[in-house]
Design a protein around this motif. Structure first.
Motif, PDB file in Angstrom:
ATOM      1  N   VAL A  86      -3.553 -18.031  10.822  1.00 15.51           N
ATOM      2  CA  VAL A  86      -2.417 -18.058   9.893  1.00 15.51           C
ATOM      3  C   VAL A  86      -1.365 -17.038  10.342  1.00 15.51           C
ATOM      4  O   VAL A  86      -1.674 -15.856  10.536  1.00 15.51           O
ATOM      5  N   LEU A  87      -0.140 -17.511  10.511  1.00 15.77           N
ATOM      6  CA  LEU A  87       1.006 -16.648  10.786  1.00 15.77           C
ATOM      7  C   LEU A  87       1.916 -16.696   9.565  1.00 15.77           C
ATOM      8  O   LEU A  87       2.262 -17.787   9.095  1.00 15.77           O
ATOM      9  N   GLU A  88       2.284 -15.536   9.052  1.00 16.66           N
ATOM     10  CA  GLU A  88       3.179 -15.491   7.890  1.00 16.66           C
ATOM     11  C   GLU A  88       4.297 -14.491   8.154  1.00 16.66           C
ATOM     12  O   GLU A  88       4.038 -13.352   8.559  1.00 16.66           O
ATOM     13  N   VAL A  89       5.524 -14.929   7.929  1.00 16.80           N
ATOM     14  CA  VAL A  89       6.697 -14.067   8.115  1.00 16.80           C
ATOM     15  C   VAL A  89       7.338 -13.814   6.757  1.00 16.80           C
ATOM     16  O   VAL A  89       7.573 -14.740   5.984  1.00 16.80           O
ATOM     17  N   GLY A  90       7.622 -12.535   6.482  1.00 15.44           N
ATOM     18  CA  GLY A  90       8.242 -12.145   5.229  1.00 15.44           C
ATOM     19  C   GLY A  90       7.437 -11.076   4.522  1.00 15.44           C
ATOM     20  O   GLY A  90       6.237 -10.931   4.738  1.00 15.44           O
ATOM     21  N   SER A  91       8.108 -10.314   3.688  1.00 16.27           N
ATOM     22  CA  SER A  91       7.459  -9.259   2.923  1.00 16.27           C
ATOM     23  C   SER A  91       7.028  -9.782   1.557  1.00 16.27           C
ATOM     24  O   SER A  91       7.769 -10.529   0.918  1.00 16.27           O
ATOM     25  N   PRO A  92       5.831  -9.385   1.097  1.00 16.70           N
ATOM     26  CA  PRO A  92       5.381  -9.819  -0.228  1.00 16.70           C
ATOM     27  C   PRO A  92       5.971  -8.997  -1.366  1.00 16.70           C
ATOM     28  O   PRO A  92       5.730  -9.309  -2.542  1.00 16.70           O
ATOM     29  N   LEU A  93       6.737  -7.960  -1.059  1.00 13.87           N
ATOM     30  CA  LEU A  93       7.275  -7.105  -2.106  1.00 13.87           C
ATOM     31  C   LEU A  93       8.328  -7.839  -2.934  1.00 13.87           C
ATOM     32  O   LEU A  93       9.117  -8.625  -2.398  1.00 13.87           O
ATOM     33  N   PRO A  94       8.375  -7.586  -4.241  1.00  9.62           N
ATOM     34  CA  PRO A  94       9.401  -8.201  -5.090  1.00  9.62           C
ATOM     35  C   PRO A  94      10.805  -7.792  -4.634  1.00  9.62           C
ATOM     36  O   PRO A  94      11.028  -6.680  -4.167  1.00  9.62           O
ATOM     37  N   THR A 134      12.527  -8.990  -2.144  1.00  8.69           N
ATOM     38  CA  THR A 134      12.816  -9.102  -0.706  1.00  8.69           C
ATOM     39  C   THR A 134      13.135 -10.543  -0.293  1.00  8.69           C
ATOM     40  O   THR A 134      13.184 -10.845   0.903  1.00  8.69           O
ATOM     41  N   GLY A 135      13.345 -11.426  -1.267  1.00  5.89           N
ATOM     42  CA  GLY A 135      13.617 -12.830  -0.958  1.00  5.89           C
ATOM     43  C   GLY A 135      14.761 -13.050   0.009  1.00  5.89           C
ATOM     44  O   GLY A 135      14.595 -13.765   1.016  1.00  5.89           O
ATOM     45  N   PRO A 136      15.939 -12.465  -0.221  1.00  9.20           N
ATOM     46  CA  PRO A 136      17.054 -12.669   0.720  1.00  9.20           C
ATOM     47  C   PRO A 136      16.723 -12.177   2.130  1.00  9.20           C
ATOM     48  O   PRO A 136      17.081 -12.821   3.121  1.00  9.20           O
ATOM     49  N   LEU A 137      16.040 -11.030   2.223  1.00  8.55           N
ATOM     50  CA  LEU A 137      15.642 -10.511   3.527  1.00  8.55           C
ATOM     51  C   LEU A 137      14.641 -11.458   4.186  1.00  8.55           C
ATOM     52  O   LEU A 137      14.738 -11.745   5.392  1.00  8.55           O
ATOM     53  N   ASN A 138      13.682 -11.954   3.415  1.00  8.46           N
ATOM     54  CA  ASN A 138      12.689 -12.884   3.954  1.00  8.46           C
ATOM     55  C   ASN A 138      13.341 -14.156   4.465  1.00  8.46           C
ATOM     56  O   ASN A 138      12.962 -14.695   5.522  1.00  8.46           O
ATOM     57  N   LEU A 139      14.312 -14.669   3.729  1.00  6.61           N
ATOM     58  CA  LEU A 139      15.006 -15.883   4.157  1.00  6.61           C
ATOM     59  C   LEU A 139      15.684 -15.663   5.500  1.00  6.61           C
ATOM     60  O   LEU A 139      15.600 -16.506   6.402  1.00  6.61           O
ATOM     61  N   LEU A 184       8.243  -1.826   5.703  1.00  7.86           N
ATOM     62  CA  LEU A 184       7.941  -3.120   5.100  1.00  7.86           C
ATOM     63  C   LEU A 184       7.082  -3.962   6.021  1.00  7.86           C
ATOM     64  O   LEU A 184       7.256  -3.956   7.245  1.00  7.86           O
ATOM     65  N   THR A 185       6.139  -4.697   5.444  1.00  7.83           N
ATOM     66  CA  THR A 185       5.398  -5.700   6.203  1.00  7.83           C
ATOM     67  C   THR A 185       6.332  -6.880   6.446  1.00  7.83           C
ATOM     68  O   THR A 185       6.831  -7.496   5.493  1.00  7.83           O
ATOM     69  N   VAL A 186       6.581  -7.196   7.708  1.00  9.17           N
ATOM     70  CA  VAL A 186       7.495  -8.294   8.025  1.00  9.17           C
ATOM     71  C   VAL A 186       6.767  -9.518   8.563  1.00  9.17           C
ATOM     72  O   VAL A 186       7.307 -10.633   8.540  1.00  9.17           O
TER      73      VAL A 186
END
Length: 229
Positions: free
Chosen positions: A152-160, A162-167, A131-133
């Motif tokens: 630009v720094l972005e943290v989290g995966s764009p995959l559907p 993955t919201g809880p993991l991104n949080l 996963l892209t993190v």
């Protein structure tokens, strides 16, 4: 302005515009719009990123280019995979170790893949378990007062899904305090390029010229010569 640690010094965060935004999917994004880099062109930044591996002189002290880029925060730049020409480029992987404000609690030790590197900018991707993190992107364009640069720094995966993991990732890896530290760091290192890049390119060009001049020019090495008529 941050207290300088050498003759180049650092830009302060007040020289840039920045914001933190929440992105759909519970991702977090930090955007920094830097003050233009006077005297530089996008081609200069492309050269620097392709040639970070190397050394340069700062105040008469020889150091790695990566360390010179940010003497306080930068620890290690270790290419894991490079192109056939030995330079960093799309598809390369590099290990980066740094500590924001030289704070061990804000130490980063990651391997990033270069997804893009051209005259428009560079994009680095961190992946875990497929996963892209996180992504870091620096975009360049020619402006009236020099090269415009947006980081630009972005943290989290764009995959559907993955919201809880991104949080969880944003809470752990990119709280507001780290956002501010990253902004300060990227403003400081970007500003130093105004001085570092021209000097490094000039030194590299001079070294190439010296190398060519010192090459053997005897008949055996340079090949047969034709006598002029």
């Amino acid at each position: 302005m941050t207290t300088p640690e050498d003759s180049i010094g650092y830009r302060g965060p007040d020289t840039a515009q920045w914001e933190v935004t929440e992105v759909p999917g519970r991702r977090r994004r930090v955007t920094v719009r830097h003050r233009p880099l006077a005297g530089l062109h996008p081609q200069d930044l492309l050269w620097w990123w392709s040639h970070v591996e190397g050394t340069c002189l700062v105040d008469g002290l020889l150091m790695t280019r990566f360390r010179a880029w940010h003497p306080r925060d930068h620890v290690l730049w270790e290419p894991v995979r490079v192109g056939s020409d030995g330079l960093l480029g799309p598809g390369s992987r590099v290990r980066v170790v740094e500590a924001f404000d030289a704070d061990p609690d804000q130490r980063v030790d990651v391997v990033e893949r270069v997804e893009r590197l051209d005259e428009r900018g560079v994009r680095l991707v961190r992946r875990r378990f497929g996963l892209t993190v996180a992504t870091v992107q620096h975009s360049w364009s020619t402006g009236h007062r020099g090269t415009e640069c947006v980081s630009v720094l972005e943290v989290g995966s764009p995959l559907p899904g993955t919201g809880p993991l991104n949080l969880a990732m944003t809470r752990r890896a990119l709280p507001v305090s780290v956002c501010r530290a990253w902004v300060r760091h990227t403003v400081e290192e970007t500003g130093r390029l105004e001085c570092l890049v021209p000097a490094a390119r000039q030194a590299s060009s001079a070294a190439d010229t010296t190398s060519r001049a010192s090459a053997c020019t005897c008949a055996r090495c340079s090949g047969p010569r034709k006598d002029s008529a």
